[in-house]
Write an enzyme that holds these catalytic residues in place. Structure first.
Site, short mmCIF file in Angstrom:
data_model
loop_
_atom_site.label_atom_id
_atom_site.label_comp_id
_atom_site.label_asym_id
_atom_site.label_seq_id
_atom_site.Cartn_x
_atom_site.Cartn_y
_atom_site.Cartn_z
N CYS A 202 0.82 -1.21 0.00
CA CYS A 202 0.00 0.00 0.00
C CYS A 202 0.85 1.26 0.00
O CYS A 202 1.99 1.27 0.48
CB CYS A 202 -0.93 0.02 1.21
SG CYS A 202 -2.17 -1.29 1.20
N GLU B 6 0.49 3.94 1.80
CA GLU B 6 0.81 4.41 3.15
C GLU B 6 2.08 3.72 3.67
O GLU B 6 2.94 4.36 4.28
CB GLU B 6 -0.35 4.14 4.11
CG GLU B 6 -1.63 4.86 3.78
CD GLU B 6 -2.60 4.02 2.95
OE1 GLU B 6 -3.81 4.17 3.16
OE2 GLU B 6 -2.15 3.21 2.11
N CYS C 174 -6.64 0.79 4.53
CA CYS C 174 -7.10 -0.59 4.73
C CYS C 174 -6.76 -1.04 6.15
O CYS C 174 -6.04 -0.35 6.89
CB CYS C 174 -6.46 -1.51 3.69
SG CYS C 174 -4.71 -1.87 3.98
N CYS D 257 -2.98 -1.27 6.86
CA CYS D 257 -2.38 0.06 7.02
C CYS D 257 -2.77 0.69 8.35
O CYS D 257 -1.96 1.37 8.98
CB CYS D 257 -2.75 0.97 5.86
SG CYS D 257 -1.87 0.53 4.35
#
Length: 139
Positions: A55, A57, A96, A99
């Protein structure tokens, strides 16, 4: 309601995914402000085997630690670029679950910019997004 500094992060995330968007490969951009004031960006890394995707992040957090040391996460945001032909524009998305765990692990006091059901984005604490977080041992 987001502050001017929060909007600056949304703009940074929007800019990085606008510059790096690749259909079916990179569609999410993230920006975070470290506790020492640096803005770090990242884009997701997709893969043919989905479980090895990373991801945006996580990329931003990793870049911050690698390039500047771990100074904590003051605020973080992710935005998603629509696919070609998909209606809409680049918009803030919620992190998500993985994350959320990662953000909380690196800074339990982090602020997160999230969408607000048709309203302008809002800011919440990572604890609000991940209540009753799992902790190892006697933590």
């Amino acid at each position: 309601m987001v502050s001017k500094a929060d909007q600056e992060l949304i703009d940074a995330a929007t800019s990085v995914i606008s510059d790096r968007y690749r259909n079916d490969w990179q569609e999410v951009g993230a920006a975070m402000r470290t506790r020492d004031g640096r803005i770090i960006t990242g884009v997701n890394i997709d893969a043919y085997i989905g479980r090895i995707a990373v991801c945006a992040e996580a990329i931003a957090i990793g870049r911050a630690i690698t390039e500047h040391g771990d100074h904590g996460i003051e605020t973080i945001v992710a935005v998603r670029h629509p696919k070609p032909g998909e209606p809409g524009k680049i918009a803030v998305v919620s992190p998500c679950g993985i994350c959320r765990e990662l953000i909380h692990d690196y800074d339990a006091k982090a602020r997160v910019i999230v969408p607000d059901q048709g309203q302008p984005p809002k800011v919440v604490s990572i604890g609000e997004l991940l209540p009753n977080k799992y902790k190892r041992g006697s933590e």
